[in-house]
Design a protein around this motif. Structure first.
Motif, PDB file in Angstrom:
ATOM      1  N   PRO A   1       9.574  83.835  38.212  1.00 22.38           N
ATOM      2  CA  PRO A   1       8.351  83.183  38.188  1.00 22.38           C
ATOM      3  C   PRO A   1       7.785  83.909  36.775  1.00 22.38           C
ATOM      4  O   PRO A   1       8.084  84.572  36.091  1.00 22.38           O
ATOM      5  CB  PRO A   1       7.759  83.583  39.302  1.00 22.38           C
ATOM      6  N   GLU A   2       6.059  82.979  36.640  1.00 22.35           N
ATOM      7  CA  GLU A   2       5.543  83.841  35.689  1.00 22.35           C
ATOM      8  C   GLU A   2       5.193  85.164  35.779  1.00 22.35           C
ATOM      9  O   GLU A   2       5.147  85.823  36.938  1.00 22.35           O
ATOM     10  CB  GLU A   2       4.200  82.950  35.631  1.00 22.35           C
ATOM     11  N   PRO A   3       5.417  85.947  34.701  1.00 14.16           N
ATOM     12  CA  PRO A   3       5.097  87.268  34.979  1.00 14.16           C
ATOM     13  C   PRO A   3       3.746  87.495  35.628  1.00 14.16           C
ATOM     14  O   PRO A   3       3.648  88.544  36.199  1.00 14.16           O
ATOM     15  CB  PRO A   3       5.464  87.831  33.486  1.00 14.16           C
ATOM     16  N   VAL A   4       2.860  86.791  35.247  1.00 15.48           N
ATOM     17  CA  VAL A   4       1.475  86.761  35.715  1.00 15.48           C
ATOM     18  C   VAL A   4       1.136  85.213  36.255  1.00 15.48           C
ATOM     19  O   VAL A   4       1.326  84.369  35.460  1.00 15.48           O
ATOM     20  CB  VAL A   4       0.309  87.208  34.781  1.00 15.48           C
ATOM     21  N   PRO A   5       0.838  85.235  37.653  1.00 16.64           N
ATOM     22  CA  PRO A   5       0.788  83.972  38.140  1.00 16.64           C
ATOM     23  C   PRO A   5      -0.337  83.065  37.614  1.00 16.64           C
ATOM     24  O   PRO A   5      -1.566  82.751  38.239  1.00 16.64           O
ATOM     25  CB  PRO A   5       0.527  84.092  39.596  1.00 16.64           C
ATOM     26  N   ALA A   6      -0.449  82.921  36.185  1.00 18.89           N
ATOM     27  CA  ALA A   6      -1.456  82.112  35.593  1.00 18.89           C
ATOM     28  C   ALA A   6      -1.901  80.908  36.080  1.00 18.89           C
ATOM     29  O   ALA A   6      -3.030  80.374  36.070  1.00 18.89           O
ATOM     30  CB  ALA A   6      -1.381  82.097  33.949  1.00 18.89           C
TER      31      ALA A   6
ATOM     32  N   ARG B   1      -5.500  79.552  37.451  1.00 14.89           N
ATOM     33  CA  ARG B   1      -6.015  78.247  36.850  1.00 14.89           C
ATOM     34  C   ARG B   1      -6.587  77.544  38.025  1.00 14.89           C
ATOM     35  O   ARG B   1      -7.826  76.845  37.984  1.00 14.89           O
ATOM     36  CB  ARG B   1      -5.569  77.887  35.821  1.00 14.89           C
ATOM     37  N   GLN B   2      -5.718  77.315  38.972  1.00 14.91           N
ATOM     38  CA  GLN B   2      -5.897  76.428  39.924  1.00 14.91           C
ATOM     39  C   GLN B   2      -7.219  76.797  40.884  1.00 14.91           C
ATOM     40  O   GLN B   2      -8.145  76.182  41.046  1.00 14.91           O
ATOM     41  CB  GLN B   2      -4.849  76.063  40.850  1.00 14.91           C
ATOM     42  N   LEU B   3      -7.047  78.155  41.131  1.00 14.75           N
ATOM     43  CA  LEU B   3      -8.012  78.855  41.967  1.00 14.75           C
ATOM     44  C   LEU B   3      -9.500  78.566  41.195  1.00 14.75           C
ATOM     45  O   LEU B   3     -10.607  78.702  41.907  1.00 14.75           O
ATOM     46  CB  LEU B   3      -7.596  80.382  42.251  1.00 14.75           C
ATOM     47  N   ALA B   4      -9.372  79.373  40.029  1.00 12.45           N
ATOM     48  CA  ALA B   4     -10.614  79.124  39.255  1.00 12.45           C
ATOM     49  C   ALA B   4     -11.150  77.727  39.124  1.00 12.45           C
ATOM     50  O   ALA B   4     -12.622  77.610  39.459  1.00 12.45           O
ATOM     51  CB  ALA B   4     -10.223  79.823  37.861  1.00 12.45           C
ATOM     52  N   HIS B   5     -10.421  76.730  38.952  1.00 15.50           N
ATOM     53  CA  HIS B   5     -10.934  75.496  38.890  1.00 15.50           C
ATOM     54  C   HIS B   5     -11.690  75.153  40.240  1.00 15.50           C
ATOM     55  O   HIS B   5     -12.705  74.448  40.114  1.00 15.50           O
ATOM     56  CB  HIS B   5      -9.957  74.423  38.612  1.00 15.50           C
ATOM     57  N   GLU B   6     -11.030  75.456  41.303  1.00 14.28           N
ATOM     58  CA  GLU B   6     -11.542  75.141  42.410  1.00 14.28           C
ATOM     59  C   GLU B   6     -12.777  75.795  42.798  1.00 14.28           C
ATOM     60  O   GLU B   6     -13.822  75.241  43.507  1.00 14.28           O
ATOM     61  CB  GLU B   6     -10.752  75.409  43.750  1.00 14.28           C
ATOM     62  N   ALA B   7     -13.102  77.055  42.253  1.00 11.22           N
ATOM     63  CA  ALA B   7     -14.178  77.794  42.641  1.00 11.22           C
ATOM     64  C   ALA B   7     -15.347  77.411  41.446  1.00 11.22           C
ATOM     65  O   ALA B   7     -16.544  78.037  41.729  1.00 11.22           O
ATOM     66  CB  ALA B   7     -13.744  79.451  42.558  1.00 11.22           C
ATOM     67  N   GLY B   8     -14.886  76.905  40.569  1.00 17.48           N
ATOM     68  CA  GLY B   8     -16.026  76.578  39.566  1.00 17.48           C
ATOM     69  C   GLY B   8     -16.074  77.858  38.531  1.00 17.48           C
ATOM     70  O   GLY B   8     -17.322  78.168  38.075  1.00 17.48           O
ATOM     71  N   VAL B   9     -15.201  78.738  38.248  1.00 19.25           N
ATOM     72  CA  VAL B   9     -15.292  79.876  37.536  1.00 19.25           C
ATOM     73  C   VAL B   9     -14.123  79.837  36.305  1.00 19.25           C
ATOM     74  O   VAL B   9     -13.345  78.985  36.524  1.00 19.25           O
ATOM     75  CB  VAL B   9     -15.318  81.240  38.270  1.00 19.25           C
TER      76      VAL B   9
END
Length: 339
Positions: free
Chosen positions: A49-54, A58-66
């Protein structure tokens, strides 16, 4: 790690447990679509996988508006707890008790000076880190939002770690991700395990000001979140409507279950969620737990290992009207035999 975390079904085997009251997450969820999706994602197992789940961040940040750098995905909220404790190594930590044992365990590992507090008024002036579970575990209570906001504002010298793993199980207002980011002294923890009832997939995340999360990220191991967990999280987040949590109905049932246990003589603390903290008038929760699993296939949470509680304390979460009535009757049977 303290032995006796909730849902220790592994001790008995799934076939021995007919009613699992020890786990305070949504029961009876149909994960067939998720399993089909994971079966179609063999590359999540055969590739790194990505070494960091970027992408997930991004998906969580977009959903939270941050902004994306205000979200850090971890191997369950528990990894976030240990990363935070490590980043604050050697500091004075105030832990609002009784609560999840991993806050104190992580702080002990990283040589914090721990002050156990039974109320918000007990938090000492010298505390550099304050650990709060809200809604609380094992009690299910929610701290008034205005009270918590006021405390965070007044104590700008302290970092507040606010674990909202059970936020989806209450109708009362709690801090939002955007609000946490606006503070420079709050790290908000959330658990996809609790939100989507996937405890076997260890995946959670922290939200807060980027500068604060950078201190955590500096200690994060590469590939701490595995490929199948990332795939599952992205799949589930895109289907929230299929995993709706009816917190109001669950709380109403929790009140009904509480009343049924109280009529037996069990002391039950008020709750704002789907689970509740109980105390037997006599006898031990460990004895009750073993009797219930042996006679009825009912698993409850022995809460005697929470700081400040007694051998008589236990926690249960609603499982539906029929199952809850079976629990009430079974506890009544045990009490008639034991008292």
């Amino acid at each position: 790690m303290t032995e006796g975390h909730g849902d220790d079904i592994y001790r008995y085997g799934a076939s021995a447990v007919r009613y699992n009251f020890s786990s305070n997450i949504l029961c009876g969820v149909d994960h067939t679509p998720l399993m089909r999706h994971l079966a179609s994602c063999s590359e999540a197992v055969t590739n790194y996988p990505e070494p960091v789940p970027a992408a997930l961040e991004r998906q969580l940040a977009h959903e939270a508006g941050v902004e994306p750098d205000c979200v850090t995905v971890t191997n369950g909220a528990t990894e976030a707890i240990y990363l935070i404790a490590g980043a604050m190594e050697g500091m004075t930590s105030a832990v609002l008790q009784p609560t999840f044992s991993e806050y104190a365990d992580a702080c002990t590992l990283y040589r914090h000076h721990i002050v156990n507090c039974m109320s918000l008024h007990d938090i000492p002036a010298e505390a550099a880190v304050v650990w709060i579970c809200n809604p609380g575990n094992p009690c299910g209570r929610v701290i008034d939002k205005a009270v918590l906001d006021g405390l965070v504002t007044r104590r700008g010298d302290a970092v507040f770690v606010i674990d909202q793993a059970y936020a989806d199980y209450t109708i009362l207002p709690v801090m939002t991700a955007a609000e946490a980011v606006d503070y420079d002294n709050v790290i908000l923890l959330n658990s996809l395990t609790k939100r989507f009832s996937v405890p076997g997939l260890r995946i959670g995340y922290a939200t807060g000001a980027a500068a604060l999360l950078d201190r955590m990220r500096a200690r994060r191991m590469p590939w701490s979140v595995n490929g199948p967990a990332i795939e599952a999280a992205r799949f589930l987040l895109g289907r929230k409507q299929e995993y709706a949590i009816d917190a109001r109905t669950m709380h109403e049932e929790a009140l009904r279950l509480s009343d049924g246990l109280r009529r037996l003589g069990v002391a039950v603390e008020p709750t704002d969620c789907n689970f509740m903290l109980c105390c037997l008038p006599e006898g031990s929760s460990r004895s009750l737990k073993e009797w219930l699993i042996e006679r009825h296939g009912i698993l409850i949470r022995d809460a005697s290992n929470f700081y400040g509680l007694t051998p008589a304390h236990f926690r249960v979460a609603v499982q539906g009207r029929q199952a809850d009535d079976i629990l009430i009757n079974a506890v009544g049977q045990w009490m008639s035999l034991s008292l």
